[in-house]
Design a protein around this motif. Structure first.
Motif, PDB file in Angstrom:
ATOM      1  N   ASP A  51       0.827  -1.208   0.000  1.00  0.00           N
ATOM      2  CA  ASP A  51       0.000   0.000   0.000  1.00  0.00           C
ATOM      3  C   ASP A  51       0.861   1.258   0.000  1.00  0.00           C
ATOM      4  O   ASP A  51       2.050   1.225   0.321  1.00  0.00           O
ATOM      5  N   VAL A  52       0.236   2.367  -0.356  1.00  0.00           N
ATOM      6  CA  VAL A  52       0.927   3.651  -0.474  1.00  0.00           C
ATOM      7  C   VAL A  52       0.366   4.631   0.542  1.00  0.00           C
ATOM      8  O   VAL A  52      -0.853   4.795   0.657  1.00  0.00           O
ATOM      9  N   LEU A  53       1.247   5.282   1.276  1.00  0.00           N
ATOM     10  CA  LEU A  53       0.851   6.392   2.148  1.00  0.00           C
ATOM     11  C   LEU A  53       1.054   7.694   1.401  1.00  0.00           C
ATOM     12  O   LEU A  53       2.158   7.984   0.917  1.00  0.00           O
ATOM     13  N   PHE A  54       0.001   8.490   1.309  1.00  0.00           N
ATOM     14  CA  PHE A  54       0.111   9.844   0.769  1.00  0.00           C
ATOM     15  C   PHE A  54      -0.043  10.814   1.927  1.00  0.00           C
ATOM     16  O   PHE A  54      -1.095  10.870   2.569  1.00  0.00           O
ATOM     17  N   LEU A  55       1.014  11.564   2.210  1.00  0.00           N
ATOM     18  CA  LEU A  55       1.041  12.517   3.325  1.00  0.00           C
ATOM     19  C   LEU A  55       1.101  13.924   2.761  1.00  0.00           C
ATOM     20  O   LEU A  55       2.037  14.274   2.033  1.00  0.00           O
ATOM     21  N   TYR A  56       0.087  14.738   3.080  1.00  0.00           N
ATOM     22  CA  TYR A  56       0.019  16.117   2.591  1.00  0.00           C
ATOM     23  C   TYR A  56      -0.004  17.056   3.790  1.00  0.00           C
ATOM     24  O   TYR A  56      -0.938  17.020   4.602  1.00  0.00           O
ATOM     25  N   LEU A  57       1.025  17.890   3.909  1.00  0.00           N
ATOM     26  CA  LEU A  57       1.138  18.830   5.015  1.00  0.00           C
ATOM     27  C   LEU A  57       1.212  20.245   4.476  1.00  0.00           C
ATOM     28  O   LEU A  57       1.974  20.520   3.527  1.00  0.00           O
ATOM     29  N   THR A  58       0.458  21.158   5.077  1.00  0.00           N
ATOM     30  CA  THR A  58       0.426  22.537   4.597  1.00  0.00           C
ATOM     31  C   THR A  58       0.415  23.510   5.769  1.00  0.00           C
ATOM     32  O   THR A  58      -0.329  23.332   6.740  1.00  0.00           O
ATOM     33  N   SER A  59       1.287  24.522   5.697  1.00  0.00           N
ATOM     34  CA  SER A  59       1.390  25.536   6.748  1.00  0.00           C
ATOM     35  C   SER A  59       2.402  26.582   6.285  1.00  0.00           C
ATOM     36  O   SER A  59       2.832  26.583   5.136  1.00  0.00           O
ATOM     37  N   HIS A  60       2.775  27.456   7.184  1.00  0.00           N
ATOM     38  CA  HIS A  60       3.937  28.303   6.950  1.00  0.00           C
ATOM     39  C   HIS A  60       5.195  27.469   7.197  1.00  0.00           C
ATOM     40  O   HIS A  60       5.135  26.412   7.835  1.00  0.00           O
ATOM     41  N   GLY A  61       6.315  27.945   6.671  1.00  0.00           N
ATOM     42  CA  GLY A  61       7.540  27.181   6.825  1.00  0.00           C
ATOM     43  C   GLY A  61       8.754  28.070   6.978  1.00  0.00           C
ATOM     44  O   GLY A  61       8.692  29.290   6.787  1.00  0.00           O
ATOM     45  N   SER A  62       9.872  27.435   7.324  1.00  0.00           N
ATOM     46  CA  SER A  62      11.143  28.140   7.491  1.00  0.00           C
ATOM     47  C   SER A  62      12.273  27.151   7.243  1.00  0.00           C
ATOM     48  O   SER A  62      12.025  25.963   6.980  1.00  0.00           O
ATOM     49  N   ARG A  63      13.502  27.612   7.352  1.00  0.00           N
ATOM     50  CA  ARG A  63      14.647  26.709   7.183  1.00  0.00           C
ATOM     51  C   ARG A  63      14.691  25.632   8.253  1.00  0.00           C
ATOM     52  O   ARG A  63      15.407  24.632   8.112  1.00  0.00           O
ATOM     53  N   ASP A  64      13.938  25.804   9.328  1.00  0.00           N
ATOM     54  CA  ASP A  64      13.917  24.796  10.384  1.00  0.00           C
ATOM     55  C   ASP A  64      12.899  23.689  10.132  1.00  0.00           C
ATOM     56  O   ASP A  64      12.990  22.610  10.720  1.00  0.00           O
ATOM     57  N   GLY A  65      11.900  23.948   9.286  1.00  0.00           N
ATOM     58  CA  GLY A  65      10.876  22.952   9.022  1.00  0.00           C
ATOM     59  C   GLY A  65       9.513  23.580   8.833  1.00  0.00           C
ATOM     60  O   GLY A  65       9.398  24.754   8.456  1.00  0.00           O
ATOM     61  N   LEU A  66       8.474  22.824   9.119  1.00  0.00           N
ATOM     62  CA  LEU A  66       7.103  23.281   8.937  1.00  0.00           C
ATOM     63  C   LEU A  66       6.570  23.827  10.260  1.00  0.00           C
ATOM     64  O   LEU A  66       6.646  23.165  11.297  1.00  0.00           O
ATOM     65  N   ALA A  67       6.007  25.043  10.197  1.00  0.00           N
ATOM     66  CA  ALA A  67       5.544  25.709  11.416  1.00  0.00           C
ATOM     67  C   ALA A  67       4.220  25.131  11.892  1.00  0.00           C
ATOM     68  O   ALA A  67       3.322  24.850  11.098  1.00  0.00           O
ATOM     69  N   LEU A  68       4.104  24.970  13.193  1.00  0.00           N
ATOM     70  CA  LEU A  68       2.868  24.552  13.843  1.00  0.00           C
ATOM     71  C   LEU A  68       2.481  25.643  14.829  1.00  0.00           C
ATOM     72  O   LEU A  68       3.261  25.990  15.707  1.00  0.00           O
ATOM     73  N   SER A  69       1.284  26.198  14.652  1.00  0.00           N
ATOM     74  CA  SER A  69       0.804  27.194  15.610  1.00  0.00           C
ATOM     75  C   SER A  69      -0.508  26.705  16.200  1.00  0.00           C
ATOM     76  O   SER A  69      -1.272  25.984  15.544  1.00  0.00           O
ATOM     77  N   PHE A  70      -0.775  27.116  17.438  1.00  0.00           N
ATOM     78  CA  PHE A  70      -1.922  26.606  18.172  1.00  0.00           C
ATOM     79  C   PHE A  70      -2.779  27.759  18.677  1.00  0.00           C
ATOM     80  O   PHE A  70      -2.312  28.898  18.788  1.00  0.00           O
ATOM     81  N   ALA A  71      -4.025  27.445  18.964  1.00  0.00           N
ATOM     82  CA  ALA A  71      -4.986  28.483  19.334  1.00  0.00           C
ATOM     83  C   ALA A  71      -4.600  29.214  20.609  1.00  0.00           C
ATOM     84  O   ALA A  71      -5.020  30.349  20.826  1.00  0.00           O
ATOM     85  N   ASP A  72      -3.791  28.595  21.447  1.00  0.00           N
ATOM     86  CA  ASP A  72      -3.374  29.256  22.691  1.00  0.00           C
ATOM     87  C   ASP A  72      -2.183  30.187  22.493  1.00  0.00           C
ATOM     88  O   ASP A  72      -1.655  30.753  23.447  1.00  0.00           O
ATOM     89  N   GLY A  73      -1.741  30.347  21.240  1.00  0.00           N
ATOM     90  CA  GLY A  73      -0.650  31.266  20.943  1.00  0.00           C
ATOM     91  C   GLY A  73       0.731  30.640  20.949  1.00  0.00           C
ATOM     92  O   GLY A  73       1.715  31.319  20.651  1.00  0.00           O
ATOM     93  N   THR A  74       0.833  29.359  21.260  1.00  0.00           N
ATOM     94  CA  THR A  74       2.131  28.698  21.270  1.00  0.00           C
ATOM     95  C   THR A  74       2.481  28.203  19.874  1.00  0.00           C
ATOM     96  O   THR A  74       1.617  28.067  18.993  1.00  0.00           O
TER      97      THR A  74
END
Length: 208
Positions: free
Chosen positions: A80-103
């Protein structure tokens, strides 16, 4: 998974909490895969947007690892094949994760590679939309992995404005090219050409 019948499993992630475009895009990606590959029951979405459905947990490094592991246990990891699609802002460090609490946090390329390797999923298609998302290319590449990113490791991607249904790359791939393409590679190559044309038309720094 069904033995000797390769199937597609979809995991989508929208990493930014305060802009709806990422959640909209990942929903559209899931719907496109549902129409093409019948991934009903084979799809999971993680999203940090407060508007996400109740069955869509937040996208964190630990939740992504848990979902990848769960999918790996259910699929035939050799066929089987895994298709992984991730979308956000990004930087040289990786993909940014932001949360509703401001972290905030960052999904780093090597961490994602470790998740996939530990899950022992052989066939992988990983598409990452975000500025400087090319930082994932070397870390994720393997003989059984197709990796595509919206931008090189030193360039921005575009279209992540409030009110948009897609980023520019997401629209080109999911909406414009994927439905009429015969393979993942064909869809991604045609999407990349569309984004290059838009970059030139708008006289902006090229994404790739």
């Amino acid at each position: 998974g069904k033995k000797a019948t390769p199937e597609v499993y979809f995991i989508g992630g929208a990493g930014w909490s305060s802009q709806t475009v990422f959640l909209s895009e990942v929903h559209a990606a899931r719907n496109a895969f549902e129409r093409r590959y019948d991934v009903d029951g084979h799809a999971a979405i993680l999203a940090n947007d407060p508007a996400a459905d109740d069955d869509e947990p937040m996208l964190t490094t630990s939740s992504l690892r848990d979902v990848i592991d769960t999918v790996a246990r259910r699929m035939d990891r050799d066929d089987d094949v895994l298709f992984l699609y991730l979308t956000s802002h990004g930087s040289r460090d990786g993909l940014a994760l932001s949360f509703a609490d401001g972290t905030h946090a960052t999904l780093q390329p090597r961490a994602l590679r470790t998740m996939l390797d530990d899950a022992e999923i052989r066939w992988r298609v990983v598409v990452i939309q975000g500025c400087e998302s090319g930082v994932f290319l070397d870390a994720l590449s393997s003989d059984t992995t197709l990796v595509a990113t919206a931008a090189s490791s030193e360039r921005p991607s575009y279209g992540c404005a409030d009110g948009n249904d897609f980023t520019d790359f997401g629209r080109a791939f999911i909406n414009d090219r994927f439905p009429s393409s015969t393979t993942f590679i064909d869809a991604l190559e045609r999407a990349a050409a569309e984004v290059r044309s838009k970059d030139e038309w708008e006289d902006r720094l090229a994404s790739q």
